[in-house]
Design a protein around this motif. Structure first.
Motif, PDB file in Angstrom:
ATOM      1  N   THR A 120      55.940   5.178   7.188  1.00 18.62           N
ATOM      2  CA  THR A 120      54.729   4.528   6.684  1.00 18.62           C
ATOM      3  C   THR A 120      53.886   3.997   7.826  1.00 18.62           C
ATOM      4  N   ARG A 121      54.518   3.324   8.763  1.00 18.05           N
ATOM      5  CA  ARG A 121      53.813   2.752   9.909  1.00 18.05           C
ATOM      6  C   ARG A 121      53.157   3.833  10.761  1.00 18.05           C
ATOM      7  N   TYR A 157      59.702  -0.229  18.947  1.00 17.12           N
ATOM      8  CA  TYR A 157      59.005  -1.329  18.289  1.00 17.12           C
ATOM      9  C   TYR A 157      59.260  -2.696  18.908  1.00 17.12           C
ATOM     10  N   PRO A 214      64.142   2.999  17.116  1.00 16.75           N
ATOM     11  CA  PRO A 214      63.238   1.947  16.634  1.00 16.75           C
ATOM     12  C   PRO A 214      63.270   0.682  17.496  1.00 16.75           C
ATOM     13  N   SER A 267      62.093   9.642  11.437  1.00 15.48           N
ATOM     14  CA  SER A 267      62.177   8.868  10.193  1.00 15.48           C
ATOM     15  C   SER A 267      62.673   9.728   9.037  1.00 15.48           C
ATOM     16  N   PHE A 313      61.810   4.639   5.781  1.00 11.48           N
ATOM     17  CA  PHE A 313      60.546   4.559   5.054  1.00 11.48           C
ATOM     18  C   PHE A 313      59.541   3.659   5.786  1.00 11.48           C
ATOM     19  N   TYR A 314      60.035   2.602   6.434  1.00  9.10           N
ATOM     20  CA  TYR A 314      59.151   1.721   7.195  1.00  9.10           C
ATOM     21  C   TYR A 314      58.498   2.486   8.355  1.00  9.10           C
ATOM     22  N   ILE A 315      59.297   3.257   9.088  1.00  6.34           N
ATOM     23  CA  ILE A 315      58.775   3.971  10.254  1.00  6.34           C
ATOM     24  C   ILE A 315      57.761   5.032   9.851  1.00  6.34           C
ATOM     25  N   ILE A 335      65.784   2.053   4.340  1.00  5.99           N
ATOM     26  CA  ILE A 335      64.627   1.156   4.409  1.00  5.99           C
ATOM     27  C   ILE A 335      63.887   1.325   5.731  1.00  5.99           C
ATOM     28  N   MET A 336      64.647   1.406   6.830  1.00  5.43           N
ATOM     29  CA  MET A 336      64.043   1.588   8.147  1.00  5.43           C
ATOM     30  C   MET A 336      63.287   2.912   8.229  1.00  5.43           C
TER      31      MET A 336
END
Length: 263
Positions: free
Chosen positions: A256-257, A33, A29, A117, A252-254, A249-250
């Motif tokens: 989703t993005r 990112y 990440p 992810s 789920f963020y990845i 959390i990371m």
């Protein structure tokens, strides 16, 4: 963003130093990112960064008497075989665009990030859950250890992930190691796997920005020194659940993005 990326790179080493894994979970990440490295290239860079950092950590654990060489080699040799199969034979032949549905296309880069992810989410659950398997006294099962090593090599080859979050439970279950021995031995395995994987990328001519890699690795080494010093006073197993929630959390963020905002 680059300054933030270099600062965040310290956490790669801290994670490896404290819990013997999680470095690649942060590296990919950070590269994708914060430094805008494409995911395929990031898997190669991750092998170098995580492998170099783990080498430093494994030497520190060697001095502390936490390395079990036989278990490490039993795990690492089949891992290396599967890594080379994935990175040198299978990976280069995966098409850039896998398939399209209407206006939505699934690319190799998207697949890498989504699989990564999902792996992060699975790893975070194992970190959050209490694990007392290292308290048992059983004979070392080298056959099962080798099979798991081959499986972890597939993950390392495809995602550039060291696999420490999978290696440590395997060492606890099948090699009858204490937590600190599992952490030290895991770092040696990660060093071997990552080094071979990166060497394979060099062999097939993958473009590498070495000044950039050295900069990230230097920051990760600082983190490794910090993590190793902290691990002398605090058991990494106590900090693992906190890191697990961060990874969850990371993850789920990845996903989703990448799934909803990549097209």
């Amino acid at each position: 963003m680059e300054y933030l990326g270099y600062s965040a790179s310290i956490l790669i080493g801290v994670s490896l130093g404290l819990i013997g894994g999680g470095g690649s979970i942060l590296t990919i990440p950070i590269l994708v990112y914060l430094f805008r490295v494409n995911p395929e290239q990031a898997t190669s860079y991750s092998l170098f960064i995580v492998g170099s950092t783990a080498l430093f950590g494994s030497y520190s654990h060697y001095k502390m008497g936490n390395l079990k060489i036989k278990s490490a080699l039993c795990f690492a040799i089949p891992s290396v075989i599967s890594i080379l199969i994935i990175r040198e034979i299978i990976f280069p032949h995966i098409a850039a665009t896998l398939f399209s549905i209407a206006s939505y296309s699934v690319s190799k880069d998207l697949l890498i990030m989504v699989v990564f992810s999902v792996l992060m989410i699975a790893a975070s659950i194992s970190m959050i859950r209490k694990n007392n398997c290292g308290m048992r006294s059983i004979p070392t099962n080298y056959i099962q250890l080798s099979i798991i090593g081959f499986s972890v090599g597939i993950i390392t080859g495809f995602l550039g992930a060291g696999g420490g979050f999978l290696i440590i439970p395997a060492l606890l279950f099948f090699a009858n190691l204490s937590m600190k021995q599992a952490i030290g031995t895991s770092l040696l395995i990660i060093t071997i796997n990552s080094s071979i994987g990166f060497a394979g990328d060099l062999y097939i001519g993958s473009p590498i920005d070495f000044p950039f890699l050295f900069g990230i690795t230097a920051m990760a080494l600082i983190g490794m020194f910090i993590g190793t010093q902290i691990s002398r006073k605090i058991d990494g197993a106590r900090l693992k659940p906190l890191f697990g929630w961060f990874v969850l959390i990371m993850g789920f963020y990845i996903i989703t993005r990448e799934v909803w905002f990549s097209n």
